[in-house]
Design an enzyme around this catalytic site. Structure first.
Site, PDB file in Angstrom:
ATOM      1  N   ASP A  18       0.836  -1.216   0.000  1.00  0.00           N
ATOM      2  CA  ASP A  18       0.000   0.000   0.000  1.00  0.00           C
ATOM      3  C   ASP A  18       0.865   1.258   0.000  1.00  0.00           C
ATOM      4  OD1 ASP A  18      -2.328   1.436  -0.034  1.00  0.00           O
ATOM      5  OD2 ASP A  18      -2.744   1.212   2.118  1.00  0.00           O
ATOM      6  N   GLY A  19       0.334   2.320  -0.560  1.00  0.00           N
ATOM      7  CA  GLY A  19       0.976   3.637  -0.467  1.00  0.00           C
ATOM      8  C   GLY A  19       1.648   4.116  -1.739  1.00  0.00           C
ATOM      9  N   SER A  64     -10.783  -6.670  -5.010  1.00  0.00           N
ATOM     10  CA  SER A  64     -12.138  -6.645  -5.594  1.00  0.00           C
ATOM     11  C   SER A  64     -12.678  -5.216  -5.586  1.00  0.00           C
ATOM     12  CB  SER A  64     -13.112  -7.494  -4.772  1.00  0.00           C
ATOM     13  OG  SER A  64     -12.539  -8.653  -4.271  1.00  0.00           O
ATOM     14  N   ASN A  66     -10.821  -2.431  -5.796  1.00  0.00           N
ATOM     15  CA  ASN A  66     -10.023  -1.458  -6.564  1.00  0.00           C
ATOM     16  C   ASN A  66     -10.649  -1.099  -7.920  1.00  0.00           C
ATOM     17  OD1 ASN A  66      -6.877  -2.684  -5.252  1.00  0.00           O
ATOM     18  ND2 ASN A  66      -7.962  -0.820  -4.701  1.00  0.00           N
ATOM     19  N   ILE A 193      -7.210  -4.634   7.153  1.00  0.00           N
ATOM     20  CA  ILE A 193      -7.004  -5.843   6.339  1.00  0.00           C
ATOM     21  C   ILE A 193      -7.528  -5.633   4.914  1.00  0.00           C
ATOM     22  CG2 ILE A 193      -7.506  -8.338   6.190  1.00  0.00           C
ATOM     23  CD1 ILE A 193      -5.883  -7.764   8.669  1.00  0.00           C
TER      24      ILE A 193
HETATM   25  C1  IPE Z   1      -5.521  -2.740  -0.630  1.00  0.00           C
HETATM   26  O1  IPE Z   1      -5.098  -1.418  -0.752  1.00  0.00           O
HETATM   27  C2  IPE Z   1      -5.427  -3.434  -1.933  1.00  0.00           C
HETATM   28  C3  IPE Z   1      -4.082  -3.569  -2.511  1.00  0.00           C
HETATM   29  C4  IPE Z   1      -2.950  -3.193  -1.994  1.00  0.00           C
HETATM   30  C5  IPE Z   1      -4.072  -4.214  -3.784  1.00  0.00           C
HETATM   31  P1  IPE Z   1      -6.119  -0.198  -0.887  1.00  0.00           P
HETATM   32  O2  IPE Z   1      -5.293   1.017  -0.867  1.00  0.00           O
HETATM   33  O3  IPE Z   1      -7.003  -0.398  -2.043  1.00  0.00           O
HETATM   34  O4  IPE Z   1      -6.973  -0.344   0.464  1.00  0.00           O
HETATM   35  P2  IPE Z   1      -8.007   0.651   1.151  1.00  0.00           P
HETATM   36  O5  IPE Z   1      -9.156   0.820   0.232  1.00  0.00           O
HETATM   37  O6  IPE Z   1      -7.294   1.950   1.396  1.00  0.00           O
HETATM   38  O7  IPE Z   1      -8.365  -0.011   2.427  1.00  0.00           O
HETATM   39  C1  IPE Z   2      -1.335   0.286  -3.525  1.00  0.00           C
HETATM   40  O1  IPE Z   2      -1.095   1.647  -3.451  1.00  0.00           O
HETATM   41  C2  IPE Z   2      -1.508  -0.205  -4.943  1.00  0.00           C
HETATM   42  C3  IPE Z   2      -2.869  -0.696  -5.287  1.00  0.00           C
HETATM   43  C4  IPE Z   2      -3.917  -0.689  -4.527  1.00  0.00           C
HETATM   44  C5  IPE Z   2      -3.031  -1.226  -6.623  1.00  0.00           C
HETATM   45  P1  IPE Z   2      -2.297   2.673  -3.484  1.00  0.00           P
HETATM   46  O2  IPE Z   2      -2.598   2.995  -4.908  1.00  0.00           O
HETATM   47  O3  IPE Z   2      -3.437   2.181  -2.690  1.00  0.00           O
HETATM   48  O4  IPE Z   2      -1.649   3.938  -2.782  1.00  0.00           O
HETATM   49  P2  IPE Z   2      -2.362   4.940  -1.796  1.00  0.00           P
HETATM   50  O5  IPE Z   2      -2.932   4.132  -0.684  1.00  0.00           O
HETATM   51  O6  IPE Z   2      -3.421   5.635  -2.583  1.00  0.00           O
HETATM   52  O7  IPE Z   2      -1.279   5.847  -1.339  1.00  0.00           O
HETATM   53 MG    MG Z   3      -4.000   2.417  -0.747  1.00  0.00          MG
END
Ligand code: IPE
Ligand code: IPE
Ligand code: MG
Length: 244
Positions: A18-19, A64, A66, A193
């Site tokens: 994430d991030g 799911s 995203n 999670i």
């Molecule tokens: C979880 O990350 C899914 C992946 C890393 C693929 P998200 O960034 O989509 O999660 P939420 O929506 O902030 O909880």
């Molecule tokens: C995780 O990083 C990658 C995916 C969910 C595909 P994010 O895209 O969620 O990054 P943030 O959370 O917006 O910083």
């Molecule tokens: Mg994220």
């Protein structure tokens, strides 16, 4: 002293990467740049995990939920899967890594789905680390899907309701061939999670890293493993029963 414990290497690590977006935004870059940087981190962490003797590494690449992102971002992420696989397949082969996918791949374009499955197929005989990439994966989808398959088997008379138990349900999940994760890592400081491996994480040790995924490196991975080494996994028993 716990810091003198021999390092315990988890057999199975599951990571929410994430991030990427915030990493890019904080650098005044488009989110796409974050996803590209994140793909580089995947390569590094896969290599580092294999070198450390980890048996299975599961990476949450697309949930799911995203699909709710802007269409352009979803498209870019899908393209990145395709490019990254083309670029990395040879390296995976050389490292004897077995690539697998979990999730509902039926929602992907046929071209991408075929490419991912071909990648898995080509590495299917490899005997080193298993690299499991969760694409269009949701923990609730996994459990619902398992339930549906069990219900059908009962309907057809191939299963009796009496044979349904936890072990059996596990075998209908997409992770049937994997041990439950020992260590869960989520980067970028979010403490949730997000519908990842809901069932499988029941007794997993949870670890949250503050850095964004593109900044997660070998040293961060080692920090997580060291932290894991110092945990006492009790599985419902008392500390005395576990003994030290
Ligand atoms: C979880 O990350 C899914 C992946 C890393 C693929 P998200 O960034 O989509 O999660 P939420 O929506 O902030 O909880
Ligand atoms: C995780 O990083 C990658 C995916 C969910 C595909 P994010 O895209 O969620 O990054 P943030 O959370 O917006 O910083
Ligand atoms: Mg994220």
């Amino acid at each position: 002293m716990s810091s003198m414990n021999a390092e315990v290497i988890p057999k199975h690590i599951a990571i929410i990467m994430d991030g990427n977006g915030r990493w890019a935004t904080s650098r005044k870059l488009p989110r796409a740049a974050g996803h590209r940087a994140g793909a580089e981190t995947v390569r590094r962490i896969v290599k580092a995990s294999a070198e450390r003797g980890i048996e299975a590494l599961t990476l949450f690449a697309f949930s799911s939920e995203n699909w709710n992102r802007p269409e352009r971002e979803v498209k870019l992420i899908m393209e990145l899967f395709s490019w990254t696989l083309s670029r990395e397949l040879k390296r995976l082969q050389n490292a004897n890594i077995r690539l697998e996918f979990i999730g509902d791949l039926s929602a992907l374009s046929e071209k991408l789905r075929k490419k991912l499955l071909a990648g898995a197929e080509k590495t299917a005989e490899n005997t080193g680390m298993k690299l499991v990439v969760a694409v269009n994966y949701g923990g609730r989808w996994d459990i619902t899907n398992a339930t549906l398959k069990i219900a059908r088997a009962v309907q057809l008379g191939d299963l009796t309701t009496e044979s349904i138990n936890e072990q059996m349900l596990s075998e209908y999940l997409s992770t049937a061939h994997l041990p439950d994760p020992d260590l869960f890592i989520r980067t970028s400081g979010e403490l949730r999670i997000s519908n990842f491996l809901m069932w499988q994480l029941a007794y997993t040790e949870l670890y949250f890293a503050d850095v964004h995924w593109p900044d997660f490196d070998e040293a961060e991975l080692d920090k997580a493993i060291t932290d894991f080494s110092n945990r006492q996994r009790r599985f419902g028993k008392t500390p005395e029963q576990i003994g030290e």
